[in-house]
Design an enzyme around this catalytic site. Structure first.
Site, mmCIF file in Angstrom:
data_model
loop_
_atom_site.group_PDB
_atom_site.id
_atom_site.type_symbol
_atom_site.label_atom_id
_atom_site.label_comp_id
_atom_site.label_asym_id
_atom_site.label_seq_id
_atom_site.Cartn_x
_atom_site.Cartn_y
_atom_site.Cartn_z
ATOM 1 N N ALA A 95 39.774 20.272 2.304
ATOM 2 C CA ALA A 95 38.772 19.543 3.090
ATOM 3 C C ALA A 95 38.711 18.098 2.595
ATOM 4 O O ALA A 95 39.169 17.795 1.493
ATOM 5 C CB ALA A 95 37.417 20.216 2.922
ATOM 6 N N GLN B 170 36.468 16.360 1.309
ATOM 7 C CA GLN B 170 35.883 16.237 -0.026
ATOM 8 C C GLN B 170 36.305 17.407 -0.926
ATOM 9 O O GLN B 170 35.496 17.940 -1.697
ATOM 10 C CB GLN B 170 34.357 16.160 0.067
ATOM 11 C CG GLN B 170 33.853 14.775 0.471
ATOM 12 C CD GLN B 170 34.243 13.704 -0.563
ATOM 13 O OE1 GLN B 170 34.276 13.953 -1.763
ATOM 14 N NE2 GLN B 170 34.542 12.500 -0.090
ATOM 15 N N SER B 171 37.577 17.778 -0.851
ATOM 16 C CA SER B 171 38.059 18.910 -1.648
ATOM 17 C C SER B 171 38.068 18.596 -3.151
ATOM 18 O O SER B 171 38.678 17.615 -3.585
ATOM 19 C CB SER B 171 39.483 19.253 -1.191
ATOM 20 O OG SER B 171 40.134 20.055 -2.153
ATOM 21 N N ASN B 172 37.389 19.454 -3.905
ATOM 22 C CA ASN B 172 37.430 19.330 -5.371
ATOM 23 C C ASN B 172 38.811 19.735 -5.886
ATOM 24 O O ASN B 172 39.308 19.189 -6.859
ATOM 25 C CB ASN B 172 36.368 20.231 -6.005
ATOM 26 C CG ASN B 172 34.979 19.808 -5.621
ATOM 27 O OD1 ASN B 172 34.550 18.710 -5.952
ATOM 28 N ND2 ASN B 172 34.265 20.662 -4.900
ATOM 29 N N CYS C 94 41.666 19.295 -4.414
ATOM 30 C CA CYS C 94 42.611 18.171 -4.239
ATOM 31 C C CYS C 94 42.389 17.143 -5.338
ATOM 32 O O CYS C 94 43.355 16.648 -5.944
ATOM 33 C CB CYS C 94 42.445 17.551 -2.857
ATOM 34 S SG CYS C 94 43.142 18.597 -1.556
#
Ligand SMILES: Cc1ncc(COP(=O)(O)O)c(C=O)c1O
Length: 329
Positions: free
Chosen positions: A70, A72-74, A76
Site C-alpha cells: 500500500a 503507506q506500506s511499512n 516497503c
C-alpha cells in the site's frame, strides 16, 4: 532436531523488550512485546521476516530487491531500509498516485534510497499490485539484473520463519518473568506474522507436549489473506516444512477476529482512536491508525467481552507502524 534449511542475516535488534502493561479492565495482566523496536529503518514486525528474506536474496546472488504494498506500506519502508543496509538497490511498487510531497513511510523509503513506482492502483487491489510487481521484476531481469522479488507483506514461508522464532522468544521471556502467556494478540494483514506464530506454537508443542500453549489471536485489518484461516494454515505448514518439522497446522489452529477492521483497510475506527489514547496514557506506547491501533482495539474489545480471565496473561505484539502517524489525511 531437524536443522532449518534456511539462512538468516542479522538486521533486527533482538530480542525486543516484553513490558508489563498492568491490569486490563477484566483483571487480566497485559504484556506488550515491543516489536515496534526492532530497529531496522525505525522498526516494526517486518524486520524479523526480512532477516530471512534478505538472506535468501544474498544466497541467490540478487543484485536488487523488489517488493510491493500500500502507499503507506511499512513493509516497503523496511525493505528499503534493508536494501540500504545491504547495499542492494530496492524497488517499491506502491498503490496510489505519486503524491506532491512524500510523507511518512514513502518519505523514509525515499530517504533510504529506494526507487518508488506509483501504480495508481487501489490499496485493496492486491492481485493487480502483485501483477505490477511481476512486470517490474521481468523488466529488471530483461535489463540484466537478478532481482529478489518479495510478495506483499513479505508473507512467504521464508519470511514467516521470523515469527516462528519470535514465538520462542516470547515464551522464553514469559518464563523468565515467571508467567505463562494465555493469549498472544496482534494485528494481521498479509498473514505472515500470524502463520509464523502458529508454526512456532506447533513446533513448541511438538517439543514440549506438556506445556500449556497460548491462544494465537490475529485481529484482521484487511480483507485479503488475513481473513482466510485456510491460507494462514497453509502458510504455517510451508513454514514448518522449511524448518524440518513434522507438526501440521489446521484451520482450527488459526483464530482471526474480523470485527475491528471497521469499514475497510486504513479507514479509521473510533475503537482504534480510543485504543491509541489508552495505550499512550498507560505506557506511552505509540500505535498507528492502520495496523497496531486496530489490533489493540481488538484486544481491549475482547477483554471487555469477557474473553480473558482474571489474572490471565495477555501478550500484545506491538507490530510498529509509527511513520503513518505523520501522514496528513
Ligand atoms: C505495523 C504493522 N502491523 C501488522 C502488520 C501485519 O503483518 P502481516 O502482514 O504479517 O499480517 C503489518 C503489515 O503490513 C504492519 O505494517
Amino acid at each position: 532436531m531437524a536443522q532449518p534449511r534456511v539462512t538468516r542475516i542479522a538486521l533486527a535488534t533482538l530480542p525486543t523488550p516484553l513490558e508489563s502493561g498492568g491490569k486490563l479492565q477484566s483483571g487480566a495482566n497485559l504484556w506488550v512485546k515491543r516489536d515496534d523496536l526492532t530497529g531496522l529503518g525505525v522498526g516494526g514486525n517486518k524486520a524479523r521476516k526480512l532477516e530471512f528474506l534478505c538472506a535468501e536474496a544474498l544466497d541467490n546472488d540478487a543484485t536488487c530487491l523488489v517488493t510491493v504494498g500500500a502507499a503507506q506500506s511499512n513493509h516497503c519502508r523496511m525493505t528499503a531500509a534493508a536494501g540500504a543496509r545491504l547495499n542492494l538497490p530496492t524497488h517499491l511498487v506502491l498503490s496510489g498516485k505519486k503524491p506532491k510531497n512524500l510523507e511518512g513511510n514513502q518519505m523514509l523509503s525515499s530517504m533510504f534510497g529506494a526507487h518508488l513506482h506509483h501504480t495508481g492502483l487501489d490499496a485493496n487491489d492486491w492481485s493487480n499490485l502483485e501483477l505490477a510487481r511481476a512486470e517490474l521484476t521481468e523488466k529488471l531481469i530483461c535489463d540484466g539484473q537478478r532481482p529478489h522479488s518479495i510478495p506483499i507483506g513479505g508473507s512467504t514461508a521464508v519470511g514467516a520463519i521470523g515469527y516462528a522464532n519470535a514465538f520462542d522468544e516470547i515464551i522464553l521471556q514469559c518464563n523468565l518473568q515467571n508467567f505463562a502467556a494465555d493469549a498472544i494478540v496482534f494485528t494481521t494483514s498479509s498473514g505472515g506474522t500470524h502463520a509464523g506464530l502458529v508454526a512456532g506454537l506447533l513446533r513448541d508443542r511438538a517439543n514440549n507436549p506438556k506445556r500449556i500453549q497460548p491462544k494465537i489471536i490475529g485481529i484482521g485489518v484487511a480483507k485479503g489473506v488475513a481473513m482466510s484461516a485456510r491460507l494462514i494454515a497453509d502458510l504455517a505448514n510451508q513454514t514448518l516444512n522449511l524448518l524440518g518439522e513434522t507438526a501440521h497446522a489446521t484451520v482450527d489452529d488459526v483464530i482471526i477476529d474480523p470485527n475491528y477492521m471497521g469499514a475497510d483497510y486504513a479507514l479509521p475506527t473510533q475503537a482504534a482512536a480510543d485504543a491509541t489514547t489508552w495505550a499512550a496514557h498507560r505506557g506511552a506506547w505509540v500505535l498507528d491508525p492502520v495496523y497496531s491501533a486496530k489490533g489493540f482495539s481488538g484486544l481491549l474489545g475482547r477483554d471487555a467481552n469477557g474473553d480473558f480471565g482474571v489474572d490471565s496473561n495477555i501478550v500484545f505484539i506491538h507490530t510498529g507502524g509509527l511513520p503513518s502517524l505523520f501522514v496528513m489525511h
